[in-house]
Design a protein around this motif. Structure first.
Motif, PDB file in Angstrom:
ATOM      1  N   HIS A 131      49.768 -14.854  17.130  1.00  0.00           N
ATOM      2  CA  HIS A 131      51.365 -15.178  17.350  1.00  0.00           C
ATOM      3  C   HIS A 131      51.493 -16.579  18.293  1.00  0.00           C
ATOM      4  O   HIS A 131      52.463 -17.202  17.719  1.00  0.00           O
ATOM      5  CB  HIS A 131      51.818 -14.092  18.550  1.00  0.00           C
TER       6      HIS A 131
ATOM      7  N   VAL B  32      53.524 -18.899  15.190  1.00  0.00           N
ATOM      8  CA  VAL B  32      54.819 -18.684  15.608  1.00  0.00           C
ATOM      9  C   VAL B  32      55.296 -19.125  16.837  1.00  0.00           C
ATOM     10  O   VAL B  32      56.106 -19.937  16.756  1.00  0.00           O
ATOM     11  CB  VAL B  32      55.094 -17.144  15.395  1.00  0.00           C
ATOM     12  N   CYS B  33      54.828 -18.562  17.937  1.00  0.00           N
ATOM     13  CA  CYS B  33      55.087 -19.088  19.284  1.00  0.00           C
ATOM     14  C   CYS B  33      54.458 -20.382  19.643  1.00  0.00           C
ATOM     15  O   CYS B  33      53.764 -20.287  20.762  1.00  0.00           O
ATOM     16  CB  CYS B  33      55.012 -17.846  20.586  1.00  0.00           C
TER      17      CYS B  33
ATOM     18  N   CYS C 128      61.223 -19.490  16.406  1.00  0.00           N
ATOM     19  CA  CYS C 128      61.829 -18.140  16.953  1.00  0.00           C
ATOM     20  C   CYS C 128      62.439 -17.594  15.617  1.00  0.00           C
ATOM     21  O   CYS C 128      62.739 -16.384  15.568  1.00  0.00           O
ATOM     22  CB  CYS C 128      62.820 -18.561  17.938  1.00  0.00           C
TER      23      CYS C 128
ATOM     24  N   CYS D 285      60.149 -15.042  14.165  1.00  0.00           N
ATOM     25  CA  CYS D 285      59.705 -14.372  15.172  1.00  0.00           C
ATOM     26  C   CYS D 285      60.122 -12.626  14.925  1.00  0.00           C
ATOM     27  O   CYS D 285      61.193 -12.390  14.881  1.00  0.00           O
ATOM     28  CB  CYS D 285      59.698 -14.657  16.679  1.00  0.00           C
TER      29      CYS D 285
ATOM     30  N   ARG E 257      61.566 -11.502  18.477  1.00  0.00           N
ATOM     31  CA  ARG E 257      62.542 -12.405  19.037  1.00  0.00           C
ATOM     32  C   ARG E 257      63.536 -11.773  19.869  1.00  0.00           C
ATOM     33  O   ARG E 257      64.068 -12.134  20.971  1.00  0.00           O
ATOM     34  CB  ARG E 257      63.392 -13.375  17.935  1.00  0.00           C
TER      35      ARG E 257
END
Length: 210
Positions: A182, A186-187, A194, A197, A200
């Protein structure tokens, strides 16, 4: 983050990726140990490129020791801190043979006594090789845990301890894989994705990107 939100956080990550694993390539516990040692301050992709050649000629502690530090160094030039890492790989191979019959030990104390093996590396090996529910906190997990409010902490040990307390038991074994992935995809550090995500709405980060 409240406990109900944490449970939902991991439920979603588990649903999206039921069987997460390391992105490092390896064919044995020894090779995983070496790959994780090499991954410090290096990307998994760069480590995989180097170890494909290295493990082809030195797949075991005996072969690594026979290859020698100079030849190991030559095969690791593409990754950061390669000289010191080569020295550690050869030295840990020697100690595995001298102390453990060539096998990777199961205890954290024995693992951390090996050159180049710290708490995070030992945790990765204990989790992947021996199936222990431990948390290997790297920069990705440290960032995600603090940014989301999942398990805030001032240092990696504080985050590790908080995660061990807060992650539901049924998700604990795979939790560090989900969090690493993640954080990696993504993060991300500079510009978190975001809008893509899965969690989120559960995340407590105030400056979400659009």
């Amino acid at each position: 983050m409240k406990r109900d939100a944490i449970r939902e956080f991991f439920r979603r990550l588990a649903e999206a990726n039921p069987s997460p694993t390391t992105e490092l390539e390896y064919g044995s516990p020894f090779q995983l140990l070496v790959a994780v040692v090499l991954s410090a301050q290096a990307t998994d992709k760069s480590v995989n490129l180097a170890t494909r050649e290295l493990f082809a000629v030195a797949p075991t502690p005996e072969a690594m020791l026979s290859l020698g530090e100079e030849n190991v160094t030559e095969r690791l030039r593409s990754i950061g801190l390669y000289r010191n890492k080569a020295k550690n790989v050869v030295a840990l191979s020697r100690l595995l043979l001298e102390r453990h019959g060539g096998d990777v030990p199961r205890s954290r104390e024995a693992l951390e006594a090996l050159p180049g093996v710290g708490r995070k590396t030992a945790s990765v090996v204990l989790n992947i090789v021996f199936g222990e529910a431990v948390m290997a906190v790297d920069t990705h997990i440290f960032r995600v845990a603090n940014r989301t409010g999942l398990a805030p902490g001032k240092d990696v040990l504080a985050v590790e301890q908080a995660l061990m307390r807060r992650v539901p038991k049924e998700y604990l074994h795979n939790a560090h894989h989900w969090l690493i992935l993640h954080g990696r995809y993504v993060c991300t550090a500079r510009k978190p994705r975001c809008k893509d995500c899965l969690v989120r709405d559960l995340c407590e980060f105030r400056d979400k990107t659009v």
